[in-house]
Every structure is written in C-alpha cells, then in structure tokens.
Enzyme design. Sequence first.
Site, short mmCIF file in Angstrom:
data_model
loop_
_atom_site.label_atom_id
_atom_site.label_comp_id
_atom_site.label_asym_id
_atom_site.label_seq_id
_atom_site.Cartn_x
_atom_site.Cartn_y
_atom_site.Cartn_z
N ILE A 44 53.93 -20.39 -9.93
CA ILE A 44 54.78 -20.77 -8.80
C ILE A 44 53.97 -21.18 -7.58
CG2 ILE A 44 56.71 -19.33 -9.56
CD1 ILE A 44 55.93 -17.34 -7.34
N SER A 45 52.67 -21.02 -7.61
CA SER A 45 51.83 -21.35 -6.46
C SER A 45 51.57 -22.85 -6.39
CB SER A 45 50.49 -20.60 -6.57
OG SER A 45 49.53 -21.17 -5.69
N PRO A 46 51.99 -23.53 -5.31
CA PRO A 46 51.67 -24.95 -5.17
C PRO A 46 50.17 -25.24 -5.18
CG PRO A 46 53.44 -24.35 -3.66
CD PRO A 46 52.90 -23.06 -4.23
#
Length: 225
Positions: free
Chosen positions: A12-14
């Site tokens: 989920i980390s950009p």
Amino acid sequence: MSNKLVLYNLDISPPVRSVKIIAKLLGLELEIRDIDMLGSEHLKEPFIKINPEHTVPTLVDNGFVIWESHAICAYLVDKYAKDDSLYPKDLQLRARCNQRLFFDGSSLYMRLRDCSYYIYLGGKELPPQDKIDPIYAVYEILDAFLASDPFLVGENLTIADICAAVTVLPLEIYAPLKADKHRNISAWLNRVRQTIPFFDEMNVEIVKRYREWLMGIIEKNKQNA
C-alpha cells in the site's frame, strides 16, 4: 549473501510502488520481502539492523543497503539503465528532476501522510478541510509545473513523473482532481499511464483497497469512541 536485489515491501506504500515500477521498467528482478508494519515488524531488531530509520522501501543490492524511495530510484537508474532518459545526466535536467523529486517528498507525499495519519490516530471521518486545502494548494503548483511541458522534466518521462504520479493517485482519496482547475495534471497522468503500460495494473486496485482499508479504520474509530 543474496545476489538478487532485495526490496523490503509494503504494497500500500506509494514510495514502494514507485521503486517497483522503476525496477520493472529496467527489467530488474526483485526479491520481495514483505514487512508487517501493522504488526510492528519494522521496529524489531532484524529490520532496524538493516535500516535504523525502519522505513520502506529499503533496498539491498549485494550487501549495499539504501532506503528512501527517490534515492533508490536514482540509484537503480544510474547503475542499471541502458541510458539516462529516466534520470538525465545533463546537470540542468538532473537538477530539475531532483527538484521535482524533492517536491514529491516534501509537498505531495507529506500531504498524503498528514491526511492518513489523521485517520490512523483516531479520525472518525475523512480529514477536515484544513487538511484538504493544502492538497489543493500543492495541486496548483504541480499543475503549473506541467503548463508548458508534457512531463515534469520536459519532453520525456523521468523518475520524477513516476514518483509524483504514484503519490497523486491516493491523494485523490482526500482531494479529487477538478476538471476545471487541474487539466494539466489529468493530462499528465494519462500520459504516464500511456507511457507505462503496467502503471494502472500496479496501482489502481491497490489504491482502491487502500481506500477501503481507510474507511474500515474510520468505522472502527467510530465504534471505539
């Protein structure tokens, strides 16, 4: 010691996804090691020993350890790319690319983090207007960057475009782009998608899941109030 590029990962980390996109564009194989940040795995000794800042993404290249997504992207292109189009060697173009990278980290991503932390720390609704207004203020700057060029550093896609575009997608959870005010950003995002065929595949579904996860946290916060 592994000869593979090892990437400590959180889907989920950009910033993590930016690194994965760069690696795929370069044809690099990554050994993905997921970090359970909700379970505080990043705060435990094995990971802190690798990265004292205990952040993702963290890259290990044959014993060399580097973290911070923009630094990782620049490193990968400098070491593994066949040319410098993604991270120009020309001093002026590289300076512009670096400036856009710093803008992503200090302006775009910080707005995203501020809104997300509002929810993580007990928010019972989406962030209030005083957190949304700064996002629209930074959109105005990004739109101005794109007023005369198709990409953030002129005519060609660079790592700055990739990092910033991946940040803007979840920012729209809080502050959707407006057709009448952000035409340049919308057109730029479409160009990034067209230039990177797998861009949506690596982002759209995860951003959707992230939004659902945030809404779930809000509901839990309401119940625990």
